[in-house]
Design a protein around this motif. Structure first.
Motif, PDB file in Angstrom:
ATOM      1  N   ALA A 224       0.856  -1.194   0.000  1.00 56.04           N
ATOM      2  CA  ALA A 224       0.000   0.000   0.000  1.00 56.04           C
ATOM      3  C   ALA A 224       0.886   1.235   0.000  1.00 56.04           C
ATOM      4  O   ALA A 224       1.891   1.287   0.716  1.00 56.04           O
ATOM      5  N   ASP A 225       0.510   2.223  -0.811  1.00 54.29           N
ATOM      6  CA  ASP A 225       1.261   3.475  -0.900  1.00 54.29           C
ATOM      7  C   ASP A 225       0.305   4.659  -0.831  1.00 54.29           C
ATOM      8  O   ASP A 225      -0.836   4.577  -1.312  1.00 54.29           O
ATOM      9  N   VAL A 226       0.812   5.728  -0.263  1.00 52.17           N
ATOM     10  CA  VAL A 226       0.126   7.021  -0.321  1.00 52.17           C
ATOM     11  C   VAL A 226       1.153   8.030  -0.821  1.00 52.17           C
ATOM     12  O   VAL A 226       2.204   8.219  -0.195  1.00 52.17           O
ATOM     13  N   ILE A 227       0.865   8.661  -1.967  1.00 47.88           N
ATOM     14  CA  ILE A 227       1.818   9.563  -2.619  1.00 47.88           C
ATOM     15  C   ILE A 227       1.160  10.922  -2.815  1.00 47.88           C
ATOM     16  O   ILE A 227       0.053  11.009  -3.369  1.00 47.88           O
ATOM     17  N   TYR A 228       1.838  11.959  -2.359  1.00 40.08           N
ATOM     18  CA  TYR A 228       1.329  13.318  -2.526  1.00 40.08           C
ATOM     19  C   TYR A 228       2.347  14.139  -3.311  1.00 40.08           C
ATOM     20  O   TYR A 228       3.537  14.153  -2.980  1.00 40.08           O
ATOM     21  N   GLN A 229       1.874  14.822  -4.361  1.00 39.16           N
ATOM     22  CA  GLN A 229       2.720  15.682  -5.179  1.00 39.16           C
ATOM     23  C   GLN A 229       2.197  17.108  -5.149  1.00 39.16           C
ATOM     24  O   GLN A 229       0.983  17.342  -5.154  1.00 39.16           O
ATOM     25  N   HIS A 230       3.136  18.052  -5.143  1.00 41.90           N
ATOM     26  CA  HIS A 230       2.758  19.463  -5.136  1.00 41.90           C
ATOM     27  C   HIS A 230       3.760  20.256  -5.977  1.00 41.90           C
ATOM     28  O   HIS A 230       4.965  20.014  -5.923  1.00 41.90           O
ATOM     29  N   GLY A 231       3.230  21.193  -6.756  1.00 37.96           N
ATOM     30  CA  GLY A 231       4.090  22.042  -7.565  1.00 37.96           C
ATOM     31  C   GLY A 231       3.662  22.033  -9.016  1.00 37.96           C
ATOM     32  O   GLY A 231       2.486  21.852  -9.337  1.00 37.96           O
ATOM     33  N   TYR A 232       4.623  22.214  -9.899  1.00 38.72           N
ATOM     34  CA  TYR A 232       4.360  22.229 -11.343  1.00 38.72           C
ATOM     35  C   TYR A 232       4.299  20.775 -11.821  1.00 38.72           C
ATOM     36  O   TYR A 232       5.332  20.124 -12.000  1.00 38.72           O
ATOM     37  N   LEU A 233       3.093  20.233 -12.030  1.00 36.99           N
ATOM     38  CA  LEU A 233       2.919  18.808 -12.296  1.00 36.99           C
ATOM     39  C   LEU A 233       2.712  18.484 -13.769  1.00 36.99           C
ATOM     40  O   LEU A 233       2.551  17.316 -14.125  1.00 36.99           O
ATOM     41  N   GLY A 234       2.702  19.480 -14.635  1.00 35.27           N
ATOM     42  CA  GLY A 234       2.652  19.212 -16.068  1.00 35.27           C
ATOM     43  C   GLY A 234       4.043  19.323 -16.664  1.00 35.27           C
ATOM     44  O   GLY A 234       5.051  19.284 -15.958  1.00 35.27           O
ATOM     45  N   LEU A 235       4.101  19.448 -17.982  1.00 35.22           N
ATOM     46  CA  LEU A 235       5.363  19.718 -18.660  1.00 35.22           C
ATOM     47  C   LEU A 235       5.174  20.948 -19.542  1.00 35.22           C
ATOM     48  O   LEU A 235       4.183  21.031 -20.283  1.00 35.22           O
ATOM     49  N   PRO A 236       6.094  21.898 -19.505  1.00 35.46           N
ATOM     50  CA  PRO A 236       5.883  23.196 -20.155  1.00 35.46           C
ATOM     51  C   PRO A 236       5.931  23.142 -21.673  1.00 35.46           C
ATOM     52  O   PRO A 236       5.532  24.123 -22.323  1.00 35.46           O
ATOM     53  N   PHE A 237       6.427  22.033 -22.247  1.00 33.88           N
ATOM     54  CA  PHE A 237       6.490  21.947 -23.711  1.00 33.88           C
ATOM     55  C   PHE A 237       5.408  21.042 -24.293  1.00 33.88           C
ATOM     56  O   PHE A 237       5.458  20.674 -25.461  1.00 33.88           O
ATOM     57  N   HIS A 238       4.411  20.676 -23.485  1.00 33.53           N
ATOM     58  CA  HIS A 238       3.253  19.923 -23.988  1.00 33.53           C
ATOM     59  C   HIS A 238       2.208  20.910 -24.506  1.00 33.53           C
ATOM     60  O   HIS A 238       1.564  21.625 -23.734  1.00 33.53           O
ATOM     61  N   ARG A 239       2.041  20.971 -25.821  1.00 37.62           N
ATOM     62  CA  ARG A 239       1.124  21.936 -26.430  1.00 37.62           C
ATOM     63  C   ARG A 239      -0.342  21.523 -26.242  1.00 37.62           C
ATOM     64  O   ARG A 239      -0.666  20.341 -26.133  1.00 37.62           O
TER      65      ARG A 239
END
Length: 395
Positions: A224-239
């Motif tokens: 079992a895992d619990v993962i939390y992400q925060h910040g810029y979660l996309g990619l800036p060169f994905h149109r």
């Protein structure tokens, strides 16, 4: 790249020669060589749903990966075993889709890149108490991305030693360069490497596991895992191409919570066959839900040669923010055309061959194991990839 690999391999053989001179049977309180692994793989893929060009266009990519690992151990005065695990990885990739970030150039900065990722982990095992404590540090760097990682681990065996509970805490602090498509850049196009704006992305996870020996034939482990992400979660060169013909880059929420749950089982079907099964359920706060089922069979053809065919099936729903090329509207708050976040099914199958002769591979005593694996991956949207890997172990 070949020069780097040969240098690493030469270093590793030299260290082996130095440590392998200690052949005594007592528990050495000096740092002693345990084993080393060298893994090399080649990966290629192709498809027609590149996120760099808004969900259409080539996904062609190749990656050459090399990883060298060495394990050393020692015993302290309290008869506790200390293990030091050092790993150095080097990946080099070329990507036709990334080259579309700036199609006017002969080759943009992300067309080809090399990633370097060393890590060091330490653990101390108390056999009398059945406990293990560990900690580790890692770094990963490429042209537009740098990550610093750290982890701590605690494990405790049951009184009869047939079960073990473990908890692992991990944190990754990432910094990425905001390299946008050339036509959307507001900064000067004649910049140096350090002139890109930057953003941060942090990930924190707690991993829990419990393993249990049911009987002589069956072993299981629950995950079992619990993962939390925060910040810029996309990619800036994905149109993103909107319905009205305007253009932007993908925008995703700054927070994401992931919860995967899994179970593994190994069943020993006689002396020559081992069945390995795995199932994982995944859900996150972006609305993505996924199921993974994997089966692998290890068949001992001879006492020294085994064959391991495998198959993995995967299915996922799309995140709430996905839409194909020219299907988003600019009125939406979040949007992406990255097909890794779309609804799809995939299959991954292949086989491995493992050789572990008692006198060593090719008669070289410390050349303990040689393994070769091949896998083919395919999505139902036409994306395909192949991977070949080689694993050499020295003990």
């Amino acid at each position: 790249m070949k020069k780097i690999c040969l240098s690493v391999l030469g270093l590793y053989i030299g260290m082996l020669a130095a440590f392998s001179q200690d052949t005594s049977q007592y528990k050495s309180r000096k740092l002693t060589f345990e084993e080393a692994n060298f893994i090399s793989s080649y990966y290629n893929q192709n498809g027609n749903n590149s996120a760099v060009t808004g969900g259409i266009g080539t996904e062609k990519l190749t990656d050459l990966s090399n990883s060298f690992e060495i394990k050393l151990n020692m015993w302290d005065k309290k008869e506790r075993k200390h293990t030091f695990d050092f790993e150095l990885g080097i990946d080099h990739y070329t990507s036709a889709s990334s080259d579309k970030i700036d199609p006017k150039t002969i080759s943009s900065a992300s067309h080809a890149d090399t990633r370097l990722y060393p890590s060091l982990n330490w653990s101390v095992e108390n056999g009398k108490k059945g406990t293990t404590f560990g900690a580790g540090l890692s770094v990963s760097h490429e042209f537009d991305y740098t990550s610093f990682g750290m982890n701590v681990l605690f494990a405790k065996k049951t009184n009869n030693k047939s079960g073990e509970f473990s908890v692992k805490l991990q944190a990754y602090l990432d910094k990425l360069k905001l390299i946008q498509p050339v036509e959307l850049r507001s900064y000067n196009n004649t910049y140096g490497e350090n002139d890109y704006p930057t953003a941060s992305r942090n990930s924190f996870s707690t991993s829990l596991s419990y393993s249990q020996i049911i009987n002589q034939r069956l072993q299981v482990i629950f995950l079992a895992d619990v993962i939390y992400q925060h910040g810029y979660l996309g990619l800036p060169f994905h149109r993103i191409y909107f319905k009205d013909g305007t253009e932007s880059v993908e925008t995703l929420p700054a927070d994401r919570l992931k919860v995967p749950l899994g179970v593994r089982a190994n069943y020993f079907l006689g002396d020559n066959i081992i069945l390995r099964g795995y199932y994982r359920y995944y859900r996150d706060s972006w609305g993505l839900e996924a199921h993974t089922a994997n089966i692998e069979t290890s068949v001992k053809v001879t006492p020294f040669l085994s064959v391991t065919p495998f198959y993995r099936y995967y299915i996922q729903s799309a995140v709430k923010y996905f839409a194909p090329y020219e299907m988003h509207t600019s009125a939406e708050e979040y949007y992406t055309s990255n097909y890794d976040l779309s609804k799809f099914t995939s299959g991954f199958f292949g086989a491995g061959f493992r050789l572990i002769p008692p006198k060593g591979v090719f008669g070289i005593q410390h050349f303990n194991m040689l393994e070769l694996r091949y896998g083919h991956y395919q999505k139902n949207n036409g994306m395909q990839s192949n991977i070949v890997s080689l694993n050499i172990r020295i003990k």
